[in-house]
Design an enzyme around this catalytic site. Sequence first.
Site, PDB file in Angstrom:
ATOM      1  N   ASP A 174       0.872  -1.185   0.000  1.00 60.34           N
ATOM      2  CA  ASP A 174       0.000   0.000   0.000  1.00 60.34           C
ATOM      3  C   ASP A 174       0.902   1.225   0.000  1.00 60.34           C
ATOM      4  O   ASP A 174       1.996   1.200   0.581  1.00 60.34           O
ATOM      5  CB  ASP A 174      -0.899  -0.005   1.253  1.00 60.34           C
ATOM      6  N   ASP A 203     -13.091  -8.993 -12.616  1.00 60.90           N
ATOM      7  CA  ASP A 203     -14.477  -8.520 -12.464  1.00 60.90           C
ATOM      8  C   ASP A 203     -14.676  -7.152 -13.107  1.00 60.90           C
ATOM      9  O   ASP A 203     -15.807  -6.728 -13.306  1.00 60.90           O
ATOM     10  CB  ASP A 203     -14.798  -8.438 -10.955  1.00 60.90           C
ATOM     11  N   GLU A 205     -16.430  -1.459 -20.249  1.00 60.96           N
ATOM     12  CA  GLU A 205     -17.479  -2.407 -19.856  1.00 60.96           C
ATOM     13  C   GLU A 205     -18.757  -2.105 -20.635  1.00 60.96           C
ATOM     14  O   GLU A 205     -19.034  -0.931 -20.918  1.00 60.96           O
ATOM     15  CB  GLU A 205     -17.744  -2.288 -18.345  1.00 60.96           C
ATOM     16  N   HIS A 248     -18.566  -7.240 -13.501  1.00 59.81           N
ATOM     17  CA  HIS A 248     -18.517  -6.169 -12.490  1.00 59.81           C
ATOM     18  C   HIS A 248     -19.634  -6.344 -11.452  1.00 59.81           C
ATOM     19  O   HIS A 248     -20.489  -5.473 -11.262  1.00 59.81           O
ATOM     20  CB  HIS A 248     -18.635  -4.784 -13.161  1.00 59.81           C
ATOM     21  N   GLY A 276     -18.784  -7.506  -8.202  1.00 59.42           N
ATOM     22  CA  GLY A 276     -18.142  -7.683  -6.895  1.00 59.42           C
ATOM     23  C   GLY A 276     -19.021  -7.182  -5.754  1.00 59.42           C
ATOM     24  O   GLY A 276     -19.103  -7.790  -4.689  1.00 59.42           O
ATOM     25  N   GLY A 277     -19.696  -6.073  -5.984  1.00 52.12           N
ATOM     26  CA  GLY A 277     -20.530  -5.490  -4.915  1.00 52.12           C
ATOM     27  C   GLY A 277     -22.002  -5.797  -5.110  1.00 52.12           C
ATOM     28  O   GLY A 277     -22.851  -5.245  -4.395  1.00 52.12           O
TER      29      GLY A 277
HETATM   30  N1  NAD Z   1     -15.786  -4.917  -8.243  1.00 53.67           N
HETATM   31  C1  NAD Z   1     -16.647  -4.211  -7.563  1.00 53.67           C
HETATM   32  O1  NAD Z   1     -17.860  -4.347  -7.718  1.00 53.67           O
HETATM   33  C2  NAD Z   1     -16.156  -3.231  -6.556  1.00 53.67           C
HETATM   34  C3  NAD Z   1     -16.908  -3.010  -5.399  1.00 53.67           C
HETATM   35  C4  NAD Z   1     -16.436  -2.104  -4.476  1.00 53.67           C
HETATM   36  C5  NAD Z   1     -15.268  -1.413  -4.703  1.00 53.67           C
HETATM   37  N2  NAD Z   1     -14.570  -1.633  -5.840  1.00 53.67           N
HETATM   38  C6  NAD Z   1     -13.315  -0.925  -6.094  1.00 53.67           C
HETATM   39  O2  NAD Z   1     -12.396  -1.277  -5.070  1.00 53.67           O
HETATM   40  C7  NAD Z   1     -11.659  -0.133  -4.703  1.00 53.67           C
HETATM   41  C8  NAD Z   1     -11.137  -0.289  -3.303  1.00 53.67           C
HETATM   42  O3  NAD Z   1     -12.198  -0.221  -2.381  1.00 53.67           O
HETATM   43  P1  NAD Z   1     -11.929   0.036  -0.823  1.00 53.67           P
HETATM   44  O4  NAD Z   1     -13.248   0.293  -0.217  1.00 53.67           O
HETATM   45  O5  NAD Z   1     -11.090  -1.036  -0.261  1.00 53.67           O
HETATM   46  O6  NAD Z   1     -11.104   1.388  -0.907  1.00 53.67           O
HETATM   47  P2  NAD Z   1     -10.211   2.041   0.239  1.00 53.67           P
HETATM   48  O7  NAD Z   1     -10.097   3.472  -0.142  1.00 53.67           O
HETATM   49  O8  NAD Z   1     -10.722   1.687   1.577  1.00 53.67           O
HETATM   50  O9  NAD Z   1      -8.791   1.323   0.058  1.00 53.67           O
HETATM   51  C9  NAD Z   1      -7.943   1.544  -1.034  1.00 53.67           C
HETATM   52  C10 NAD Z   1      -6.507   1.323  -0.579  1.00 53.67           C
HETATM   53  O10 NAD Z   1      -5.664   1.434  -1.728  1.00 53.67           O
HETATM   54  C11 NAD Z   1      -4.495   2.142  -1.331  1.00 53.67           C
HETATM   55  N3  NAD Z   1      -3.862   2.722  -2.515  1.00 53.67           N
HETATM   56  C12 NAD Z   1      -4.215   3.836  -3.208  1.00 53.67           C
HETATM   57  N4  NAD Z   1      -3.364   4.026  -4.238  1.00 53.67           N
HETATM   58  C13 NAD Z   1      -2.463   3.025  -4.190  1.00 53.67           C
HETATM   59  C14 NAD Z   1      -1.334   2.676  -4.974  1.00 53.67           C
HETATM   60  N5  NAD Z   1      -0.973   3.403  -6.031  1.00 53.67           N
HETATM   61  N6  NAD Z   1      -0.625   1.581  -4.630  1.00 53.67           N
HETATM   62  C15 NAD Z   1      -0.985   0.832  -3.545  1.00 53.67           C
HETATM   63  N7  NAD Z   1      -2.040   1.118  -2.759  1.00 53.67           N
HETATM   64  C16 NAD Z   1      -2.763   2.189  -3.079  1.00 53.67           C
HETATM   65  C17 NAD Z   1      -4.997   3.170  -0.347  1.00 53.67           C
HETATM   66  O11 NAD Z   1      -3.973   3.698   0.454  1.00 53.67           O
HETATM   67  C18 NAD Z   1      -6.016   2.350   0.434  1.00 53.67           C
HETATM   68  O12 NAD Z   1      -5.439   1.698   1.536  1.00 53.67           O
HETATM   69  C19 NAD Z   1     -12.688   1.005  -4.872  1.00 53.67           C
HETATM   70  O13 NAD Z   1     -12.058   2.250  -5.058  1.00 53.67           O
HETATM   71  C20 NAD Z   1     -13.472   0.582  -6.077  1.00 53.67           C
HETATM   72  O14 NAD Z   1     -12.900   1.134  -7.225  1.00 53.67           O
HETATM   73  C21 NAD Z   1     -14.982  -2.523  -6.775  1.00 53.67           C
HETATM   74  O1  3PG Z   2     -17.430   1.091  -6.712  1.00 50.47           O
HETATM   75  C1  3PG Z   2     -18.144   0.140  -6.410  1.00 50.47           C
HETATM   76  O2  3PG Z   2     -18.779   0.075  -5.338  1.00 50.47           O
HETATM   77  C2  3PG Z   2     -18.234  -1.013  -7.330  1.00 50.47           C
HETATM   78  O3  3PG Z   2     -17.483  -0.845  -8.466  1.00 50.47           O
HETATM   79  C3  3PG Z   2     -19.634  -1.427  -7.625  1.00 50.47           C
HETATM   80  O4  3PG Z   2     -20.192  -0.653  -8.624  1.00 50.47           O
HETATM   81  P1  3PG Z   2     -21.683  -0.963  -9.136  1.00 50.47           P
HETATM   82  O5  3PG Z   2     -22.631  -0.335  -8.150  1.00 50.47           O
HETATM   83  O6  3PG Z   2     -21.783  -0.326 -10.467  1.00 50.47           O
HETATM   84  O7  3PG Z   2     -21.848  -2.428  -9.154  1.00 50.47           O
END
Ligand code: NAD
Ligand code: 3PG
Length: 409
Positions: A181, A264, A269, A292, A294-295
Amino acid sequence: MSNNSLDKDKIKILLLEGVHQSALDALHDAGYTNIEYHKTALAEDELIEKISEAHFIGIRSRTQLTEKVLEHANKLVAIGCFCIGTNQVDLDAASAKGIVVFNAPYSNTRSVAELVLGQLILLLRGIPAKNAACHRGGWIKSAVGSYETRGKRLGIIGYGSIGTQLSVLAESLGMEVCFYDIVTKLPLGNARQIKSLKELLSTSDIISLHVPETNSTKLMIGAKEVSQMKKGSIFINASRGTVADLDAVAEAIKSGNLGGAAVDVFPVEPKGNDEEFVSPLRGLDNVILTPHIGGSTMEAQENIGIEVAEKLIKYSDVGTTTAAVNFPEVALPAQADNHRILHIHENRPGVLSKINAIFSENNINITGQYLRTTEKLGYMVMDVDAEEGELALEKVKEVDGTVKARVLF
Ligand SMILES: NC(=O)c1ccc[n+]([C@@H]2O[C@H](COP(=O)([O-])OP(=O)(O)OC[C@H]3O[C@@H](n4cnc5c(N)ncnc54)[C@H](O)[C@@H]3O)[C@@H](O)[C@H]2O)c1
Ligand SMILES: O=C(O)[C@H](O)COP(=O)(O)O
């Protein structure tokens, strides 16, 4: 640009991408009935047309609220991202127009962590390829290349809400967890922070990405990083599609350098379920491809609907901006019999003294005053006697540096 408050039935709310029914219920219960609901994202032209009439908009990850789109959002006071990511919104453009952005930073964390855990178990056993073979009439009964999770090293990139949840779940299976991180993080359980991305990549059996989309994460896993991954290891990305070079991942899968992958999120997309999904990973049996989701669990979507709708309602009803992504945070009580002036201004010298002078020159009695600032924006809230609300609004709108001003009755 200024907005007066309106009767609730005149407040137009545009909800896109099939946000959960719980959001509609919460808004209706709070008296907001003027809601236009779409199951999908809108094409840019239609989005521009609709957003120009909306006071509030609710989106998920697909709707791109770019500077160009927001230029037309002249009535918009707030954006609700019914998800975690806010990279789809031009936050600077929203702030410059005094538009508050909210999200649901934790509601789908568990859903993503569980999906990744399931994927890594299946991939360690080679199940996607065996499953695909069975569907074609094949029968790969073999232990070769199949492993338990115990003792395997999971390398998490991005140790935030999702990364830490995954870390705890993985340790409960007996996995060894390491993470990378950019911020120094307190490791949970026996997890260890590794300072070098290269070291994490070259020593982990599974790599899972959990970073936000930012300039620093764009293509952070390119061909070079893929080549640094341990031979036969597994690659998982449920963060954002811009973070990894999928051509490089596909090549590494084909050459056997990677043992499998689960992806995912994609750089491009489909906008809806009827559009074709295109990816270099299509057709590779040992890759789990998910759209996509995941959530996308019933639990997460219901919670997100309530959480974000409540944030929009509180901002609309009383001006509260707690947990806003781009805005000074103010938690406000209900405004009793007063009128409440919400004044959003550029954070520069002279604005506050001008506002206070206006109140004093016009003998307007302030019964409550709240102020918070960020580097660029100031958010000042003033409760005034009801009969003076209109005059106060008219006067504060004239202050140089005003971005947006409204009155709540
Ligand atoms: N697939 C899905 O449906 C889905 C669902 C929810 C979230 N997400 C994605 O997952 C991401 C992460 O979610 P979260 O709630 O854990 O976010 P978060 O902000 O709690 O955690 C992100 C972490 O990444 C670290 N980070 C930032 N830039 C970095 C880098 N260059 N190198 C290494 N670490 C770095 C940050 O310091 C932090 O600890 C979201 O921003 C979103 O884009 C995807
Ligand atoms: O940022 C997020 O929470 C995830 O990417 C989920 O996005 P969605 O609501 O479009 O599934």
